[in-house]
Design a protein around this motif. Structure first.
Motif, mmCIF file in Angstrom:
data_model
loop_
_atom_site.group_PDB
_atom_site.id
_atom_site.type_symbol
_atom_site.label_atom_id
_atom_site.label_comp_id
_atom_site.label_asym_id
_atom_site.label_seq_id
_atom_site.Cartn_x
_atom_site.Cartn_y
_atom_site.Cartn_z
ATOM 1 N N ASP A 278 -6.834 -7.226 -11.839
ATOM 2 C CA ASP A 278 -5.409 -7.032 -12.122
ATOM 3 C C ASP A 278 -5.072 -5.542 -12.146
ATOM 4 N N CYS A 279 -5.898 -4.766 -12.814
ATOM 5 C CA CYS A 279 -5.667 -3.322 -12.904
ATOM 6 C C CYS A 279 -5.730 -2.681 -11.531
ATOM 7 N N GLU A 280 -6.668 -3.125 -10.708
ATOM 8 C CA GLU A 280 -6.779 -2.585 -9.362
ATOM 9 C C GLU A 280 -5.536 -2.910 -8.541
ATOM 10 N N GLU A 281 -5.024 -4.125 -8.669
ATOM 11 C CA GLU A 281 -3.808 -4.507 -7.950
ATOM 12 C C GLU A 281 -2.622 -3.670 -8.407
ATOM 13 N N ILE A 282 -2.531 -3.410 -9.702
ATOM 14 C CA ILE A 282 -1.435 -2.589 -10.228
ATOM 15 C C ILE A 282 -1.527 -1.179 -9.656
ATOM 16 N N VAL A 283 -2.725 -0.619 -9.639
ATOM 17 C CA VAL A 283 -2.922 0.728 -9.102
ATOM 18 C C VAL A 283 -2.578 0.765 -7.617
ATOM 19 N N GLU A 284 -3.002 -0.233 -6.868
ATOM 20 C CA GLU A 284 -2.670 -0.287 -5.444
ATOM 21 C C GLU A 284 -1.159 -0.293 -5.239
ATOM 22 N N ARG A 285 -0.464 -1.095 -6.024
ATOM 23 C CA ARG A 285 1.001 -1.163 -5.906
ATOM 24 C C ARG A 285 1.649 0.162 -6.299
ATOM 25 N N LEU A 286 1.137 0.807 -7.332
ATOM 26 C CA LEU A 286 1.665 2.113 -7.728
ATOM 27 C C LEU A 286 1.483 3.135 -6.610
ATOM 28 N N ILE A 287 0.317 3.130 -5.986
ATOM 29 C CA ILE A 287 0.062 4.059 -4.886
ATOM 30 C C ILE A 287 1.023 3.779 -3.736
ATOM 31 N N GLU A 288 1.235 2.512 -3.415
ATOM 32 C CA GLU A 288 2.183 2.152 -2.356
ATOM 33 C C GLU A 288 3.585 2.649 -2.688
ATOM 34 N N ARG A 289 4.007 2.412 -3.927
ATOM 35 C CA ARG A 289 5.359 2.813 -4.319
ATOM 36 C C ARG A 289 5.512 4.331 -4.319
ATOM 37 N N LEU A 290 4.482 5.046 -4.759
ATOM 38 C CA LEU A 290 4.537 6.506 -4.750
ATOM 39 C C LEU A 290 4.585 7.043 -3.318
ATOM 40 N N THR A 291 3.846 6.415 -2.420
ATOM 41 C CA THR A 291 3.869 6.816 -1.020
ATOM 42 C C THR A 291 5.260 6.598 -0.436
ATOM 43 N N GLU A 292 5.856 5.445 -0.724
ATOM 44 C CA GLU A 292 7.211 5.161 -0.247
ATOM 45 C C GLU A 292 8.204 6.177 -0.798
ATOM 46 N N LEU A 293 8.070 6.501 -2.065
ATOM 47 C CA LEU A 293 8.961 7.478 -2.683
ATOM 48 C C LEU A 293 8.791 8.851 -2.040
ATOM 49 N N GLU A 294 7.550 9.243 -1.809
ATOM 50 C CA GLU A 294 7.281 10.529 -1.186
ATOM 51 C C GLU A 294 7.902 10.604 0.211
ATOM 52 N N LEU A 295 7.757 9.541 0.981
ATOM 53 C CA LEU A 295 8.344 9.510 2.324
ATOM 54 C C LEU A 295 9.863 9.546 2.259
ATOM 55 N N SER A 296 10.436 8.828 1.326
ATOM 56 C CA SER A 296 11.887 8.804 1.168
ATOM 57 C C SER A 296 12.419 10.181 0.786
ATOM 58 N N LEU A 297 11.740 10.844 -0.126
ATOM 59 C CA LEU A 297 12.175 12.181 -0.541
ATOM 60 C C LEU A 297 12.033 13.183 0.600
ATOM 61 N N ALA A 298 10.967 13.064 1.379
ATOM 62 C CA ALA A 298 10.774 13.963 2.517
ATOM 63 C C ALA A 298 11.870 13.742 3.548
ATOM 64 N N ALA A 299 12.206 12.480 3.814
ATOM 65 C CA ALA A 299 13.276 12.179 4.770
ATOM 66 C C ALA A 299 14.610 12.717 4.270
#
Length: 57
Positions: A27-48
């Motif tokens: 469960d913790c690993e899945e949460i971390v994976e989702r956090l990493i995905e969301r942070l990546t999306e946020l980073e791309l959105s901010l860069a755009a």
């Protein structure tokens, strides 16, 4: 040890310190994976947004 594994361990430890013991390591690993995905999306959105902002007169 990977960054994801370290983050998973930190999350599990922090949850345990707060009395949350119902989540499995998976469960913790899945949460971390989702956090990493969301942070990546946020980073791309901010860069755009930054690129778009620089192009506007």
């Amino acid at each position: 040890m990977t960054v994801k594994a370290i983050m998973t361990s930190i999350l599990a430890n922090e949850l345990a310190r707060r009395g949350v013991s119902s989540l499995t390591p998976s469960d913790c690993e899945e949460i971390v994976e989702r956090l990493i995905e969301r942070l990546t999306e946020l980073e791309l959105s901010l860069a755009a947004r930054e690129i778009t902002h620089k192009r506007d007169p």
